[in-house]
Design a protein around this motif. Structure first.
Motif, PDB file in Angstrom:
ATOM      1  N   GLU A 115       0.798  -1.229   0.000  1.00 48.87           N
ATOM      2  CA  GLU A 115       0.000   0.000   0.000  1.00 48.87           C
ATOM      3  C   GLU A 115       0.831   1.280   0.000  1.00 48.87           C
ATOM      4  O   GLU A 115       0.393   2.309  -0.506  1.00 48.87           O
ATOM      5  CB  GLU A 115      -0.942   0.017   1.210  1.00 48.87           C
ATOM      6  N   TYR A 116       2.014   1.230   0.606  1.00 50.54           N
ATOM      7  CA  TYR A 116       2.802   2.465   0.710  1.00 50.54           C
ATOM      8  C   TYR A 116       3.080   3.081  -0.663  1.00 50.54           C
ATOM      9  O   TYR A 116       3.137   4.295  -0.810  1.00 50.54           O
ATOM     10  CB  TYR A 116       4.134   2.212   1.416  1.00 50.54           C
ATOM     11  N   GLN A 173      -2.139   6.410  -5.621  1.00 53.33           N
ATOM     12  CA  GLN A 173      -3.184   7.077  -4.841  1.00 53.33           C
ATOM     13  C   GLN A 173      -4.307   7.564  -5.767  1.00 53.33           C
ATOM     14  O   GLN A 173      -4.052   7.914  -6.905  1.00 53.33           O
ATOM     15  CB  GLN A 173      -2.582   8.261  -4.060  1.00 53.33           C
ATOM     16  N   SER A 197      -5.650   9.410   0.028  1.00 47.58           N
ATOM     17  CA  SER A 197      -5.033   8.177   0.532  1.00 47.58           C
ATOM     18  C   SER A 197      -5.078   8.143   2.053  1.00 47.58           C
ATOM     19  O   SER A 197      -4.651   9.079   2.717  1.00 47.58           O
ATOM     20  CB  SER A 197      -3.581   8.126   0.061  1.00 47.58           C
ATOM     21  N   THR A 237      -3.524   5.777   3.633  1.00 47.61           N
ATOM     22  CA  THR A 237      -2.207   5.244   4.018  1.00 47.61           C
ATOM     23  C   THR A 237      -1.252   6.388   4.350  1.00 47.61           C
ATOM     24  O   THR A 237      -0.365   6.245   5.183  1.00 47.61           O
ATOM     25  CB  THR A 237      -1.622   4.413   2.849  1.00 47.61           C
ATOM     26  N   HIS A 238      -1.455   7.526   3.670  1.00 48.69           N
ATOM     27  CA  HIS A 238      -0.498   8.626   3.803  1.00 48.69           C
ATOM     28  C   HIS A 238      -0.946   9.691   4.799  1.00 48.69           C
ATOM     29  O   HIS A 238      -0.453  10.812   4.770  1.00 48.69           O
ATOM     30  CB  HIS A 238      -0.202   9.223   2.425  1.00 48.69           C
ATOM     31  N   ILE A 248       5.204   7.467   5.996  1.00 49.37           N
ATOM     32  CA  ILE A 248       5.391   6.052   5.645  1.00 49.37           C
ATOM     33  C   ILE A 248       6.867   5.685   5.732  1.00 49.37           C
ATOM     34  O   ILE A 248       7.740   6.557   5.693  1.00 49.37           O
ATOM     35  CB  ILE A 248       4.828   5.740   4.240  1.00 49.37           C
TER      36      ILE A 248
END
Ligand SMILES: [Cu+2]
Length: 778
Positions: free
Chosen positions: A163-164, A168, A738, A740-741, A745
């Motif tokens: 995912e990193y 996006q 996103s 994730t962000h 990260i």
């Protein structure tokens, strides 16, 4: 000037010997015949690991007696090539490939893959890297499907797994087109001029179309339009062994879209380089900045792209943030100068409803800037990319680069679109030229003169790919430092067939520290300088007929051709300067306190053996650091917040162009030097600072997150570690951004066997969440 010819010849001989000896040292190090420790013991390296400044090793070691040549090496042989004898090659336009979406089930949900139309053997494009499948393979057979086919080790895609580094806003900006390209070895087919030597294998690594193709020159031109996101699939097809680099260049590479509004995953400068045999899918999203804040429902017609049929596709975002003349180039930390110089470069034109690349289409939105009208959008008959750079060769005419130089390597041959001093045939009408300084450490001050040496004014319409609020007429362009772009309109309509005009460089260099000064046009034309790059660098010839580039086989005739292009009095609106949420001071300095302080060794990622990294950067007055890609020097905590940054040249007689990735800044003011004619209120991404000078800018971040950098665009300084990483965090309350962000990260650590992640260090001076952070540094 009187020169002692014998002494001069002796010096040239010594300089050439020094160059040979340095090449010898480099080869011995690369092949493991000697170690760095041994070189230090023998006095060839200093204790700091830099090459000793002794006779026989450094061309600068004895330059007190005679005036130096800027390259520090003997003049490049021209093999009888005369200026203005070869036509300007137009950049090679790349044809996009349609991407066809297919939906596949993945772990109980569906995912959209994109297939390359007409290329059935090409792996589809997807949101996460194919590295994820390689790492997660349960058996050898599955793993083999996703293994680098060239080396049999490591994943087929170099983009880090999971995912990193997933693309996006994938479905929102789903790519419709793909550009399939390889960076490869052109072999013996390329020369900087037909009369010059063909470049030997591995002297040039340049892009070619398709998978695993050879490189070609001139460099490519990619045309994109708002509303049509694309994938740039870059195959690494250079030499497999790093010692086969022709003396300079790294076989691990990465492509930076300078300055596309893209996720850090696709910025090309987030420490995610990749290796021969692998590809990397960059998502060039054509996102218009402030899409989450301004014109979010896409009702403003100015925020749009051409639909290909005379109409527009509206996009969310602020029309004042539209971009036009971008470019792409290598951004492998510690090797960028070598790789860009070697040919890892291309031009990237973004077209919008306002800046359509069509001069006749009159719909109240299109500015109708000079371009042509054979195509619906993206005409280049009268809209021409000019990529300026300087080069040096050895006595055999082979491209030369000094990898031990940390000041700034200068070439003595001026090139436009990788051709030595070309000429270009033009019709007597208006043209737009997209000028780019693609040099490593040389900047330019350009004027245009007619055949009696009189200045012909130019009209600047855009700076670093951003339209100016109003066109600015100038007799000479502002300083154009490395990475900067000027879009200018030149009106040739007052000239007659047969007339000739020349572009003249007025900015003199004698070393990589920065410019020595600006010459008058008269002096520059007489080439009264020891700098061989001074004087005329390109010629325009007015002709009566010209074949179309956009539709080959069609011809224009001066007597019947009607120029319908216009340069409107207003081009865009200025973004106002407002009170900032916080300020930052970013200093570009010599003397980092910790050049070797890293758990991974001297540099992270790996850097060249035997080169010191004297450059660093300092945030808000704290300690000066050289680049460590695993250190976060600034955190941008929330999208949309306005910040003011003061970019400071830390002094010492040096000049630095400061480059900001991902977002443009509005220029507020300068200290020590006056703002340039086309600079006030202009949006830019590179600011020349000047010796001891500083520039204040206004910035705002949004839409994407991850790790980016700001750095010196004297790419030689950059490679000697003059960069800092900053991380942009996304909004947890925005369902489209996103998730994730929303946090910082981990840092990818690429190797030929695959990418692992390491946890970064976050510096308090740049972290607004830290109690010691000062939002008003002085
Ligand atoms: Cu610099």
């Amino acid at each position: 000037m009187y020169l002692d010819l014998n002494a001069s010849r002796a010096r040239l001989r010594e300089a050439q010997n020094a160059r040979n000896n340095r090449a010898e040292v480099r080869r011995a190090l690369a092949s493991g015949q000697v170690t760095r420790r041994e070189l230090i013991k023998w006095g060839i390296f200093t204790a700091a690991g830099t090459l000793a400044m002794t006779n026989g090793l450094s061309p600068y070691a004895h330059s007190q007696v005679l005036p130096s040549i800027p390259t520090g090496t003997p003049r490049s042989p021209l093999f009888g090539a005369l200026p203005f004898t070869h036509p300007l090659p137009r950049l090679l336009e790349q044809k996009p490939i349609d991407l066809k979406p297919v939906t596949v089930p993945v772990d109980g949900r569906t995912e959209t893959l994109l297939k390359w139309d007409g290329h059935p053997s090409e792996l589809p494009v997807k949101r996460t890297s194919w590295h994820t499948e390689f790492s997660g393979a349960k058996d050898a057979e599955t793993r083999a499907l996703f293994t680098n086919p060239l080396t049999g080790r490591g994943p087929v895609e170099g983009r880090p797994p999971g995912e990193y580094f997933a693309h996006q806003r994938w479905m929102e900006y789903l790519p419709k087109k793909g550009f399939l390209m390889s960076l490869g070895v052109p072999g013996q087919d390329v020369a900087l001029h037909p009369q010059m030597e063909r470049q030997a294998e591995n002297k040039i690594w340049s892009f070619g179309p398709g998978r695993l193709s050879s490189g070609v020159l001139p460099p490519p031109l990619i045309k994109m339009r708002y509303g049509e996101p694309a994938i740039f699939r870059h195959y690494n097809n250079v030499a497999r062994r790093y010692e086969d680099n022709g003396g300079f260049g790294s076989i691990s590479q990465t492509t930076h879209n300078h300055n596309g509004h893209n996720a850090s995953t696709s910025d090309g400068a987030s420490n995610a380089h990749f290796y021969p045999g692998q590809f990397y899918d960059y998502h060039w999203s054509t996102t218009l900045a402030r899409a989450d804040m301004i014109n979010t429902t896409a009702v403003d017609k100015r925020a749009s792209g051409p639909d290909g049929n005379g109409g527009l596709v509206n996009v969310p975002g602020d029309f004042r943030e539209l971009q036009s003349s971008l470019w792409f180039h290598d951004h492998r930390f510690f090797y960028t100068a070598e790789n860009v110089y070697k040919g890892h470069v291309g031009a990237l034109n973004y077209y919008s409803g306002v800046d359509r690349g069509n001069e006749t289409l009159d719909d109240g939105v299109n500015l109708r800037l000079p371009s042509g009208s054979m195509l619906d959008w993206g005409n280049t008959d009268f809209d021409v990319n000019l990529m300026l750079s300087d080069a040096a060769t050895d006595p055999d005419g082979q491209l030369f680069f000094d990898i031990f130089d940390t000041e700034g390597f200068l070439g003595d041959m001026m090139m436009v679109n990788f051709t030595y001093k070309p000429f270009m045939e033009v019709l007597p009408r208006k043209y737009r030229f997209r000028m780019l300084c693609a040099s490593m450490a040389r900047w330019y001050k350009l004027a245009l003169v007619n055949q009696s040496g009189k200045i012909v004014p130019m009209t600047v319409i855009a700076n670093d790919g951003n339209l100016l609020p109003v066109p600015v007429k100038v007799n000479a362009l502002d300083t154009m430092s490395s990475g900067e772009r000027f879009d200018v309109v030149v009106d040739f309509s007052g000239f007659r067939v047969g007339d000739r005009l020349r572009v003249v460089n007025l900015m003199e260099f004698e070393n990589g520290r920065g410019p020595k000064g600006v010459l008058s046009v008269a002096r520059a034309l007489q080439e009264k300088s020891l700098d061989p790059a001074i004087g005329a660098i390109m010629e325009f010839r007015i002709v009566g007929e010209l074949e179309s580039v956009d539709v080959p086989g069609s011809w224009y005739f001066a007597d019947s051709h009607n120029d319908r292009s216009v340069v409107p009095a207003r081009l865009t609106e200025q973004i106002p300067i407002v009170a900032p949420i916080r300020e930052r001071i970013i200093e570009f300095k010599r003397g980092a306190s910790d050049p070797t302080d890293n758990e991974f060794g001297a540099c992270f990622p790996s850097c060249p053996e035997g080169r010191e990294n004297p450059w660093g950067m300092r945030i808000n007055g704290a300690e000066t650091h050289s680049l460590n890609a695993n250190r976060v020097s600034m955190v941008i905590p929330r999208p949309g917040e306005v910040e003011h940054w003061t970019l400071v040249n830390g002094g010492g007689g040096w000049d630095h162009p400061a480059h900001l990735h991902f977002e443009e800044g509005v220029t507020i003011s300068r200290k020590k030097f006056a703002l340039g004619a086309a600079e006030r209120g202009a949006r830019k991404d590179v600011w020349w600072l000047g010796e001891g000078g500083s520039v204040k800018i206004q910035v705002r971040f949004g839409e994407y997150g991850g790790a980016y950098v700001t750095h010196c665009h004297n790419v030689v300084h950059e490679d000697a570690a003059m960069l800092v990483r900053f991380d942009v965090l996304t909004d947890p309350n925005n369902p489209r951004s996103s998730q994730t962000h929303v946090q910082i990260i981990p840092t990818p650590n690429p190797t030929p066997d695959g990418v692992t992640y390491v946890m970064p260090e976050i510096m308090p001076e740049g972290n607004p969440f830290h109690r010691d952070f000062n939002p008003r540094p002085k």
